[in-house]
Design a protein around this motif. Structure first.
Motif, PDB file in Angstrom:
ATOM      1  N   VAL A  70     -24.301  51.835  -3.391  1.00 13.06           N
ATOM      2  CA  VAL A  70     -23.764  52.072  -4.844  1.00 13.06           C
ATOM      3  C   VAL A  70     -24.585  51.770  -6.105  1.00 13.06           C
ATOM      4  O   VAL A  70     -24.280  52.461  -7.147  1.00 13.06           O
ATOM      5  N   VAL A 125     -24.308  53.002   2.233  1.00 12.91           N
ATOM      6  CA  VAL A 125     -23.706  51.931   2.829  1.00 12.91           C
ATOM      7  C   VAL A 125     -22.614  51.703   1.943  1.00 12.91           C
ATOM      8  O   VAL A 125     -22.829  51.076   0.839  1.00 12.91           O
ATOM      9  N   GLY A 126     -21.340  52.241   2.329  1.00 14.61           N
ATOM     10  CA  GLY A 126     -20.312  52.027   1.484  1.00 14.61           C
ATOM     11  C   GLY A 126     -19.537  53.285   1.491  1.00 14.61           C
ATOM     12  O   GLY A 126     -19.767  54.362   1.888  1.00 14.61           O
ATOM     13  N   VAL A 127     -18.135  53.206   1.447  1.00 14.31           N
ATOM     14  CA  VAL A 127     -17.283  54.243   1.293  1.00 14.31           C
ATOM     15  C   VAL A 127     -17.027  55.284   0.051  1.00 14.31           C
ATOM     16  O   VAL A 127     -17.297  56.248   0.418  1.00 14.31           O
ATOM     17  N   GLY A 128     -17.305  54.592  -0.910  1.00 16.35           N
ATOM     18  CA  GLY A 128     -17.413  55.238  -2.342  1.00 16.35           C
ATOM     19  C   GLY A 128     -18.842  55.950  -2.256  1.00 16.35           C
ATOM     20  O   GLY A 128     -19.657  55.469  -2.215  1.00 16.35           O
ATOM     21  N   LEU A 158     -14.439  48.933   6.091  1.00 15.61           N
ATOM     22  CA  LEU A 158     -14.312  48.040   5.094  1.00 15.61           C
ATOM     23  C   LEU A 158     -12.814  48.114   4.451  1.00 15.61           C
ATOM     24  O   LEU A 158     -12.566  47.417   3.669  1.00 15.61           O
ATOM     25  N   ARG A 187     -12.691  52.012  -8.361  1.00 14.88           N
ATOM     26  CA  ARG A 187     -13.953  52.093  -9.044  1.00 14.88           C
ATOM     27  C   ARG A 187     -13.687  52.024 -10.557  1.00 14.88           C
ATOM     28  O   ARG A 187     -12.535  52.280 -11.201  1.00 14.88           O
ATOM     29  N   HIS A 211     -17.581  42.854  -7.919  1.00 13.49           N
ATOM     30  CA  HIS A 211     -17.732  43.834  -6.862  1.00 13.49           C
ATOM     31  C   HIS A 211     -17.899  43.390  -5.643  1.00 13.49           C
ATOM     32  O   HIS A 211     -18.859  43.452  -4.851  1.00 13.49           O
ATOM     33  N   SER A 222     -15.927  44.476  -0.397  1.00 18.14           N
ATOM     34  CA  SER A 222     -16.220  44.836   1.084  1.00 18.14           C
ATOM     35  C   SER A 222     -17.308  43.300   1.357  1.00 18.14           C
ATOM     36  O   SER A 222     -17.662  43.429   2.578  1.00 18.14           O
ATOM     37  N   ARG A 239     -20.025  43.471   5.858  1.00 20.36           N
ATOM     38  CA  ARG A 239     -21.123  44.102   5.620  1.00 20.36           C
ATOM     39  C   ARG A 239     -22.209  44.485   6.918  1.00 20.36           C
ATOM     40  O   ARG A 239     -22.811  45.436   6.743  1.00 20.36           O
TER      41      ARG A 239
HETATM   42  C1  8YV Z   1     -19.647  48.466  -1.366  1.00 18.44           C
HETATM   43  C2  8YV Z   1     -17.579  49.715  -2.307  1.00 18.44           C
HETATM   44  O1  8YV Z   1     -20.069  46.915  -0.922  1.00 18.44           O
HETATM   45  O2  8YV Z   1     -17.799  50.791  -0.205  1.00 18.44           O
HETATM   46  C3  8YV Z   1     -17.658  50.946  -1.285  1.00 18.44           C
HETATM   47  O3  8YV Z   1     -17.386  51.918  -1.795  1.00 18.44           O
HETATM   48  O4  8YV Z   1     -17.220  49.784  -3.375  1.00 18.44           O
HETATM   49  C4  8YV Z   1     -18.327  48.593  -1.852  1.00 18.44           C
HETATM   50  O5  8YV Z   1     -17.381  47.841  -1.132  1.00 18.44           O
HETATM   51  C5  8YV Z   1     -20.724  49.301  -2.318  1.00 18.44           C
HETATM   52  O6  8YV Z   1     -20.260  50.426  -2.540  1.00 18.44           O
HETATM   53  C6  8YV Z   1     -22.014  49.375  -1.314  1.00 18.44           C
HETATM   54  O7  8YV Z   1     -22.574  50.712  -1.561  1.00 18.44           O
END
Ligand code: 8YV
Length: 322
Positions: free
Chosen positions: A54, A76-79, A102, A241, A288, A291, A297
């Protein structure tokens, strides 16, 4: 043919880095310093795949720099609102994310914030640590009862539903949800009620918890007017977000007592946090951490590895978003 080059933009849990290094000979980021615009462009020109997070602003400017070797952005993250998907597509890049793994950790974090802000845990902790606690008294730091209050969930995807299950199952909270992306007839079955408009949800909920993605449509979804639609006794929780909330309007609403408090894990201009928020007592602020459990992680890293392996092998990855 030489081995595919993989660049990893930030430090990841040791077990994940070990796999990245041994299986892909990946170039890791030992210092954990964000690469910045120029570093990202360089990585995209040198690598077949970039494993990103992110904190990497993969804008049209970066992705349109030209001369890119990379074929994939493995997030590495859903967003993925930090990645300009149209620019990625135009540059011929496949983009993947890490959903599912996550969901529980993020919903747990939303619960943490809801409980902490309603029960004034941050205020209590600050008071005690500062040596200001004068002992038990019947009227000391009385918060709001959580059990039985109505929660309104904005965005009823995986994380929103996990939050709903916790609120309903653990705290006997009536659950309202709003999500225009879910077509009529496709409502997830469960002990909750769909509301037709955000206005309805805001007017009825004692806690409003945000679980929608950051898109142009959801930018400043919670603005001054929407905050005024909430009950004066209500709380706002945001683990989605920062862009979804107009942070300046939230500060003004909290200062004026338009709503009772907020629990926030994400901010409009991370890592910068509005000075007005820092000055407010009835606000719980996390950096933040949605997760941020060891288990999650590592699972996110392993899911990213699975996607990386697929894109490098030329097979469709499990979690393609562009
Ligand atoms: C992540 C998050 O750690 O996954 C997501 O979208 O917001 C967080 O949990 C972060 O984005 C890592 O890229």
């Amino acid at each position: 043919m030489s081995a595919p080059a993989v660049v990893v933009t930030r430090r990841l849990p040791q077990a994940v880095e070990r796999e990245l290094a041994t299986r892909f000979g990946a170039r890791l980021n030992a210092t954990d310093e964000p690469l910045g615009r120029d570093g990202l462009v360089r990585a995209l020109r040198e690598a077949d795949a970039v494993v990103c997070t992110v904190t990497d602003r993969l804008s049209a400017d970066v992705l349109g720099a030209g001369g890119l070797r990379a074929k994939a952005l493995v997030n590495v993250g859903v967003g993925f609102n930090h990645i300009d998907l149209a620019a990625a597509r135009a540059a011929g890049l496949v983009v993947t994310n890490t959903p599912d793994v996550l969901t529980d950790a993020t919903a747990d974090c939303a619960m943490t914030l809801m409980l902490a802000v309603m029960r004034r845990a941050g205020e209590g902790e600050r008071e005690l640590r500062a040596g200001r606690w004068a002992g038990w008294r019947p009227t000391h730091l009385m918060g709001a009862q959580v059990t039985g209050k109505t929660v309104g969930i904005v965005g009823f995807g995986r994380i929103g539903r996990a939050m709903a299950e916790r609120c309903h199952g653990g705290f006997r909270m009536p659950v309202l949800w709003f999500d225009p992306a879910i077509p009529a007839g496709a409502e997830p079955a469960g002990p909750w009620t769909r509301v037709g408009t955000l206005d309805e949800l805001l007017a009825q909920a004692d806690v409003v918890s945000l679980h929608c993605p950051a898109t142009p449509e959801t930018r400043h979804l919670i603005n001054a007017e929407r905050l005024r639609q909430m009950k004066r006794s209500a709380f706002l929780v945001n683990t989605a977000r920062g862009d979804v909330v107009d942070e300046a309007a939230l500060v003004a609403a909290l200062e004026a007592g338009v709503i009772a408090g907020a629990g926030l894990d994400v901010y409009e201009h991370e890592p910068r946090v509005h000075a007005g928020l820092l000055a407010l007592e009835r606000v719980v602020l996390l950096p933040h951490l949605g997760s941020a459990t060891v288990e999650t992680r590592v699972a996110m890293g392993m899911r990213a590895l699975e996607n990386l392996e697929a894109v490098l092998a030329g097979v469709p990855p499990r979690d393609r978003v562009a």
